[in-house]
Enzyme design. Structure first.
Site, PDB file in Angstrom:
ATOM      1  N   GLY A  62       0.852  -1.181   0.000  1.00  0.00           N
ATOM      2  CA  GLY A  62       0.000   0.000   0.000  1.00  0.00           C
ATOM      3  C   GLY A  62       0.879   1.219   0.000  1.00  0.00           C
ATOM      4  N   CYS A  89       5.490  -6.010   1.062  1.00  0.00           N
ATOM      5  CA  CYS A  89       5.809  -4.580   1.109  1.00  0.00           C
ATOM      6  C   CYS A  89       5.208  -3.937   2.370  1.00  0.00           C
ATOM      7  CB  CYS A  89       5.372  -3.882  -0.170  1.00  0.00           C
ATOM      8  SG  CYS A  89       6.091  -2.242  -0.328  1.00  0.00           S
ATOM      9  N   TYR A  90       4.157  -3.134   2.221  1.00  0.00           N
ATOM     10  CA  TYR A  90       3.555  -2.557   3.430  1.00  0.00           C
ATOM     11  C   TYR A  90       3.133  -3.674   4.391  1.00  0.00           C
ATOM     12  CZ  TYR A  90       0.531   0.126   6.518  1.00  0.00           C
ATOM     13  OH  TYR A  90      -0.027   0.702   7.625  1.00  0.00           O
ATOM     14  N   HIS A 176       7.930  -6.802  -4.385  1.00  0.00           N
ATOM     15  CA  HIS A 176       6.603  -7.134  -4.936  1.00  0.00           C
ATOM     16  C   HIS A 176       6.681  -8.381  -5.809  1.00  0.00           C
ATOM     17  CE1 HIS A 176       4.316  -3.612  -3.617  1.00  0.00           C
ATOM     18  NE2 HIS A 176       5.473  -2.975  -3.703  1.00  0.00           N
ATOM     19  N   GLU A 178       4.286  -9.934  -7.003  1.00  0.00           N
ATOM     20  CA  GLU A 178       3.135 -10.001  -7.911  1.00  0.00           C
ATOM     21  C   GLU A 178       3.360  -9.273  -9.235  1.00  0.00           C
ATOM     22  OE1 GLU A 178       3.437  -8.106  -5.271  1.00  0.00           O
ATOM     23  OE2 GLU A 178       2.266  -6.250  -5.388  1.00  0.00           O
ATOM     24  N   ASP A 234     -19.639  -9.668 -21.090  1.00  0.00           N
ATOM     25  CA  ASP A 234     -20.119 -10.079 -19.764  1.00  0.00           C
ATOM     26  C   ASP A 234     -21.516 -10.702 -19.825  1.00  0.00           C
ATOM     27  OD1 ASP A 234     -17.777  -8.922 -19.031  1.00  0.00           O
ATOM     28  OD2 ASP A 234     -18.684  -7.122 -18.176  1.00  0.00           O
ATOM     29  N   LYS A 373     -12.167  -9.971 -15.162  1.00  0.00           N
ATOM     30  CA  LYS A 373     -12.476  -9.952 -16.601  1.00  0.00           C
ATOM     31  C   LYS A 373     -11.750 -11.053 -17.378  1.00  0.00           C
ATOM     32  CE  LYS A 373     -14.486  -7.333 -19.888  1.00  0.00           C
ATOM     33  NZ  LYS A 373     -15.806  -6.705 -19.767  1.00  0.00           N
TER      34      LYS A 373
END
Ligand code: XMP
Length: 517
Positions: A62, A89-90, A176, A178, A234, A373
């Protein structure tokens, strides 16, 4: 947070949100490893966590400092639940601080690539090289790990870049894992998911479909279901999924408002009639919508006119299937997160043309509520929807009406539809379609002088808009190659009567928006 539903049969990892964008990316990476993940607000209590029975917890990164007066924290009882936890991280700093370690502001902030060096054997980095590149973005750093932890890796600016208390199931990484800039990040996350949490990698497209189908069956029992089709991915995937669950008890309603792009209405009809053999009510209502739009030039007034007409038409059509008790809605997981987390930035709320009257008393079926998505697209492919539909670029509910500046008339719709088709054809031919968030034409309300053959013309310009974006909140104008622009320009001017000039929109969002209205 989502309620019980399609995800019930899966091992679940909760991602605690300390910064929406970070949490979302982590959640997606976990799912790419075939483990179901859910984003939860940082205010979640230990009891709420326990009730969701997760196999693991990830504390996201964050933007804040753990030292800020209003620093985000976490219910400390969560750490006593015995659930493996990974701080990123945070989240890493917060974990260190909550467990008695020390976090300090270091001299050198670390932003960008850093070299991680293994300092001791550990679970997260097992089998990985002694040195590897990782992506950092922090000013504070953990300078002393809490008691019980081993420091398993460092970087020049992070003395505690990775720490583990394997016995207690607590792990922290300053970098990170990710992001794509941490090349071995996927393996590090997987080590946490599989070696630390023992998660089962069962979140696959076939099992997502099976579970969603079972959940829809449980919810609707033997009742009839209505589903509005818009032409977008969708609603198409939602319809295909519900159709698999309830077969001919599903009725799809496709209201063609006459504001779609070339060939779209025909494709929806052909796909759902021939391929899925769905009970389809195709309502050709272009005249009613155009009548409601006659003389309307204000963008918001257009949206309102379209929305109201849509509701009226839907009500009439639904009356023909008045025994239906349920209505399918193509809500996606990001919409659920947006409305569920107190800190999530609000996306500009558009009048949703799929919005339906509140007094219809239909219970909602939302089979895509847990999906991102890209998962919706994967499910659509698996269900056999055509590629053009599954990978279709987003299209606004009010359709071409918000791309025609000034009054929407049949003539102007024809002009824009023909020009728009050429833009998409050339973008596809150049292999750029999937890289672009959207590419389309806009027809302004001005005309200019041109010369074609020996004739003076006084006609509309076409504005070409093409953007790249992750989520439509921000967007950059696409650097389309000149030769693609050149082909679009010459073809549009030669092939579309009513246009004698082509311009390219080079504005980003913000400060502009993607659509012109
Ligand atoms: P803007 O123009 O706000 O668009 O940058 C962001 C994204 O939303 C789409 N959009 C709409 N979608 N109804 C919709 O369903 C609308 O009224 C509407 N207006 C814009 C737009 O195409 C872009 O992807």
């Amino acid at each position: 947070m989502t309620g019980p539903g399609a995800q019930d049969g899966f091992d679940r990892v909760l991602v605690v949100d300390f910064g929406a964008q970070y949490a979302r990316l982590i959640a997606r990476r976990v799912r790419e490893a075939h483990v179901y993940s859910e984003i939860v607000p940082r205010q979640i209590t230990a009891a709420e966590v326990a009730a969701r029975r997760p196999v693991g917890l990830i504390l996201s990164g964050g933007p804040a400092s753990v030292y800020a007066a209003d620093a985000y924290t976490l219910d400390p009882a969560i750490l006593d639940l015995g659930i493996p936890v990974l701080g990123i991280c945070y989240g890493h700093q917060l974990l260190a601080r909550m467990l008695g370690g020390e976090v300090a502001r270091t001299d050198a902030a670390e932003f960008g690539k850093a070299e991680l060096a293994v300092a001791a054997p550990g679970l997260l980095l097992e089998g990985l090289p002694e040195r590897q590149g990782v992506w950092m973005s922090h000013r504070d750093a953990v300078v002393r790990a809490p008691q019980g932890f081993t420091v398993t890796a460092t970087t020049p600016a992070s003395p505690v870049a990775v720490m583990e208390d394997r016995g207690a199931g607590r792990f922290g990484v300053q970098f990170h894992p990710e992001v794509g800039h941490t090349p071995r990040g996927e393996e590090i996350l997987k080590a946490f998911l599989f070696a630390a949490c023992g998660a089962r990698p069962t979140w696959t497209r076939t099992s997502i479909i099976e579970q969603a189908v079972a959940a829809v069956r449980r919810q609707v029992g033997g009742e009839r279901v209505l589903c509005g089709l818009s032409g977008g991915v969708d609603s198409a995937v939602a319809a295909a999924l519900v159709h698999r669950a309830v077969g001919d008890r599903l009725t799809c309603v496709f209201i063609d408002h006459g504001l779609l792009r070339a060939g779209e209405a025909e494709q929806v009809e052909a796909t759902f009639r021939s391929h899925f053999r769905v009970d389809l009510l195709h309502v050709r209502a272009a005249d009613r919508f155009l009548a409601a739009l006659a003389g309307v030039t204000d963008p918001e007034a257009k949206r309102k006119a379209i929305g109201e007409t849509f509701i009226r038409v839907f009500e009439e059509v639904a009356a023909a299937r008045s025994d239906a008790r349920f209505l399918v809605q193509g809500t996606l997981y990001p919409d659920v997160i947006e409305s569920g987390t107190p800190d999530a930035a609000r996306i500009k709320s558009h009048h949703n043309v799929g919005g339906l009257p509140a007094d219809m008393r239909l219970e909602l079926v939302e089979p895509l509520r847990e999906l991102f998505k890209d998962e919706v697209r994967a499910v659509g492919e698996e269900l056999g929807l055509p590629e053009e539909m599954v990978w279709r670029q987003p299209f606004p509910g009010p359709g071409l009406a918000v791309r025609i500046i000034g009054e929407v008339t049949p003539e102007r719709l024809d002009i824009l539809r023909a020009a728009d088709a050429i833009i998409l054809e050339e973008v596809r031919r150049a292999g750029l379609y999937r890289q672009l968030w959207q590419a389309f034409g806009v027809l302004p309300a001005v005309r200019s002088v041109g010369v074609q053959g020996d004739e003076r013309t006084y006609a509309y310009p076409l504005i070409v808009r093409a953007v790249t974006s992750e989520d439509a909140m921000t967007a950059d104008w696409a650097r389309l190659p000149y030769d693609v622009l050149e082909r679009i320009s010459s073809r549009v001017i030669n092939e579309v009567p009513g246009i004698n000039r082509v311009a390219y929109d080079i504005s980003s969002k913000p400060p502009s928006t993607i659509e012109w209205e």
